[in-house]
Design a protein around this motif. Structure first.
Motif, PDB file in Angstrom:
ATOM      1  N   ALA A   1       3.193  10.268  -9.342  1.00  0.00           N
ATOM      2  CA  ALA A   1       2.416  10.540 -10.543  1.00  0.00           C
ATOM      3  C   ALA A   1       1.744  11.906 -10.418  1.00  0.00           C
ATOM      4  O   ALA A   1       1.685  12.679 -11.374  1.00  0.00           O
ATOM      5  CB  ALA A   1       1.369   9.442 -10.753  1.00  0.00           C
ATOM      6  N   LEU A   2       1.250  12.236  -9.230  1.00  0.00           N
ATOM      7  CA  LEU A   2       0.630  13.532  -9.016  1.00  0.00           C
ATOM      8  C   LEU A   2       1.675  14.652  -9.142  1.00  0.00           C
ATOM      9  O   LEU A   2       1.383  15.704  -9.706  1.00  0.00           O
ATOM     10  CB  LEU A   2      -0.038  13.586  -7.638  1.00  0.00           C
ATOM     11  CG  LEU A   2      -1.416  12.928  -7.520  1.00  0.00           C
ATOM     12  CD1 LEU A   2      -1.882  12.941  -6.066  1.00  0.00           C
ATOM     13  CD2 LEU A   2      -2.421  13.632  -8.383  1.00  0.00           C
TER      14      LEU A   2
ATOM     15  N   ARG B   1       0.832  -1.198   0.000  1.00  0.00           N
ATOM     16  CA  ARG B   1       0.000   0.000   0.000  1.00  0.00           C
ATOM     17  C   ARG B   1       0.878   1.264   0.000  1.00  0.00           C
ATOM     18  O   ARG B   1       0.560   2.245  -0.675  1.00  0.00           O
ATOM     19  CB  ARG B   1      -0.942   0.019   1.201  1.00  0.00           C
ATOM     20  CG  ARG B   1      -2.073  -0.980   1.070  1.00  0.00           C
ATOM     21  CD  ARG B   1      -3.017  -0.890   2.234  1.00  0.00           C
ATOM     22  NE  ARG B   1      -4.078  -1.881   2.161  1.00  0.00           N
ATOM     23  CZ  ARG B   1      -4.968  -2.080   3.078  1.00  0.00           C
ATOM     24  NH1 ARG B   1      -4.942  -1.344   4.191  1.00  0.00           N
ATOM     25  NH2 ARG B   1      -5.895  -2.991   2.929  1.00  0.00           N
TER      26      ARG B   1
ATOM     27  N   THR C   1       2.418  15.229 -12.775  1.00  0.00           N
ATOM     28  CA  THR C   1       1.360  15.922 -13.464  1.00  0.00           C
ATOM     29  C   THR C   1       1.301  17.382 -13.043  1.00  0.00           C
ATOM     30  O   THR C   1       1.012  18.276 -13.861  1.00  0.00           O
ATOM     31  CB  THR C   1      -0.044  15.275 -13.199  1.00  0.00           C
ATOM     32  OG1 THR C   1      -0.241  15.143 -11.821  1.00  0.00           O
ATOM     33  CG2 THR C   1      -0.143  13.958 -13.891  1.00  0.00           C
TER      34      THR C   1
ATOM     35  N   ALA D   1       2.157   1.820  -3.396  1.00  0.00           N
ATOM     36  CA  ALA D   1       1.085   2.310  -4.259  1.00  0.00           C
ATOM     37  C   ALA D   1       0.835   3.783  -3.979  1.00  0.00           C
ATOM     38  O   ALA D   1       0.647   4.591  -4.905  1.00  0.00           O
ATOM     39  CB  ALA D   1      -0.203   1.494  -4.036  1.00  0.00           C
ATOM     40  N   VAL D   2       0.851   4.184  -2.692  1.00  0.00           N
ATOM     41  CA  VAL D   2       0.639   5.585  -2.333  1.00  0.00           C
ATOM     42  C   VAL D   2       1.809   6.426  -2.877  1.00  0.00           C
ATOM     43  O   VAL D   2       1.601   7.514  -3.413  1.00  0.00           O
ATOM     44  CB  VAL D   2       0.480   5.743  -0.813  1.00  0.00           C
ATOM     45  CG1 VAL D   2       0.547   7.202  -0.397  1.00  0.00           C
ATOM     46  CG2 VAL D   2      -0.833   5.117  -0.349  1.00  0.00           C
ATOM     47  N   GLU D   3       3.050   5.953  -2.739  1.00  0.00           N
ATOM     48  CA  GLU D   3       4.217   6.699  -3.220  1.00  0.00           C
ATOM     49  C   GLU D   3       4.156   6.868  -4.742  1.00  0.00           C
ATOM     50  O   GLU D   3       4.476   7.930  -5.269  1.00  0.00           O
ATOM     51  CB  GLU D   3       5.523   5.985  -2.826  1.00  0.00           C
ATOM     52  CG  GLU D   3       5.849   6.122  -1.359  1.00  0.00           C
ATOM     53  CD  GLU D   3       7.095   5.317  -0.976  1.00  0.00           C
ATOM     54  OE1 GLU D   3       7.757   4.729  -1.859  1.00  0.00           O
ATOM     55  OE2 GLU D   3       7.377   5.262   0.239  1.00  0.00           O
ATOM     56  N   GLU D   4       3.725   5.817  -5.433  1.00  0.00           N
ATOM     57  CA  GLU D   4       3.615   5.906  -6.884  1.00  0.00           C
ATOM     58  C   GLU D   4       2.560   6.934  -7.284  1.00  0.00           C
ATOM     59  O   GLU D   4       2.732   7.691  -8.242  1.00  0.00           O
ATOM     60  CB  GLU D   4       3.298   4.538  -7.488  1.00  0.00           C
ATOM     61  CG  GLU D   4       4.460   3.577  -7.459  1.00  0.00           C
ATOM     62  CD  GLU D   4       4.098   2.216  -8.028  1.00  0.00           C
ATOM     63  OE1 GLU D   4       2.999   2.049  -8.616  1.00  0.00           O
ATOM     64  OE2 GLU D   4       4.916   1.297  -7.865  1.00  0.00           O
ATOM     65  N   ARG D   5       1.466   6.956  -6.558  1.00  0.00           N
ATOM     66  CA  ARG D   5       0.419   7.933  -6.850  1.00  0.00           C
ATOM     67  C   ARG D   5       0.938   9.355  -6.598  1.00  0.00           C
ATOM     68  O   ARG D   5       0.641  10.268  -7.362  1.00  0.00           O
ATOM     69  CB  ARG D   5      -0.825   7.690  -5.999  1.00  0.00           C
ATOM     70  CG  ARG D   5      -1.633   6.506  -6.470  1.00  0.00           C
ATOM     71  CD  ARG D   5      -2.929   6.393  -5.693  1.00  0.00           C
ATOM     72  NE  ARG D   5      -3.566   5.114  -5.927  1.00  0.00           N
ATOM     73  CZ  ARG D   5      -4.402   4.534  -5.141  1.00  0.00           C
ATOM     74  NH1 ARG D   5      -4.720   5.122  -3.990  1.00  0.00           N
ATOM     75  NH2 ARG D   5      -4.932   3.393  -5.457  1.00  0.00           N
ATOM     76  N   GLU D   6       1.693   9.481  -5.476  1.00  0.00           N
ATOM     77  CA  GLU D   6       2.234  10.810  -5.175  1.00  0.00           C
ATOM     78  C   GLU D   6       3.213  11.248  -6.266  1.00  0.00           C
ATOM     79  O   GLU D   6       3.218  12.400  -6.686  1.00  0.00           O
ATOM     80  CB  GLU D   6       2.930  10.811  -3.809  1.00  0.00           C
ATOM     81  CG  GLU D   6       1.960  10.783  -2.649  1.00  0.00           C
ATOM     82  CD  GLU D   6       2.690  10.754  -1.310  1.00  0.00           C
ATOM     83  OE1 GLU D   6       3.928  10.705  -1.277  1.00  0.00           O
ATOM     84  OE2 GLU D   6       1.973  10.770  -0.288  1.00  0.00           O
TER      85      GLU D   6
END
Length: 175
Positions: free
Chosen positions: A166-167, A156, A170, A159-164
């Motif tokens: 990616a954010l 998890r 962007t 997954a959170v680090e990857e989302r961060e």
């Protein structure tokens, strides 16, 4: 000793009953023409009923009458009814003993059924809980459980680090 007319009885009550029957038999012999077959036949039919004689003394008298009637040629053997033998009554001591055994049997049966149900329940629980943790395996199960939680948390976090990331990418591209 309770002896009446050559018969020995267990209890005084039975001996007293036999004495009454013996006195009745003596009365009948004294007041009846025992040499007349028709009279003897009618007497035999009258006395050979349930409840008339209940002791061996009375039964012996009936056998004596029956044997006499069998010697008479004009009385057919089919006309001479068999002697009714009453069911022997159990003594009170025997009844109490029987009741005692019945009670013990019922108690033993009850406990046998209860213990059988307990044993069946134990086997059922053992079968159903075959996958449950045992005391020996408890520590290993707990350790495995926490290791799985730790792996899930690490996944998890990734997954959170990857989302961060990616954010962040962007946001950087939007600027």
């Amino acid at each position: 000793m309770n002896i009446v007319d050559g018969f020995e009885f267990e209890t005084a009550k039975e001996a007293e009953q036999a004495k009454k029957e013996l006195s009745g038999i003596r009365y009948i012999k004294q007041n009846t023409d025992m040499k007349d077959p028709d009279v003897v036949y009618k007497l035999y039919l009258r006395l050979n009923k349930p409840g008339t004689f209940s002791t061996p003394v009375g039964m012996a008298f009936l056998v004596e009458l029956q044997e006499y009637l069998h010697t008479i040629p004009y009385i057919k053997n089919e006309e001479i009814r068999p002697i009714y033998v009453p069911k022997k009554q159990e003594s009170r001591a025997q009844k109490k003993k029987t009741e005692s055994y019945k009670k013990k049997y019922h108690v033993a049966l009850f406990f046998t059924i209860v213990l059988t149900l307990v044993i069946v329940s134990m086997f059922t629980i053992t079968y159903i809980s075959g996958h449950a943790m045992y005391v020996v395996d408890y520590e290993n199960e707990v350790i495995d459980k926490y290791e799985n939680w730790q792996k899930e948390l690490e996944e998890r976090e990734k997954a959170v680090e990857e989302r961060e990331k990616a954010l962040d990418k962007t946001e950087a591209q939007n600027k």
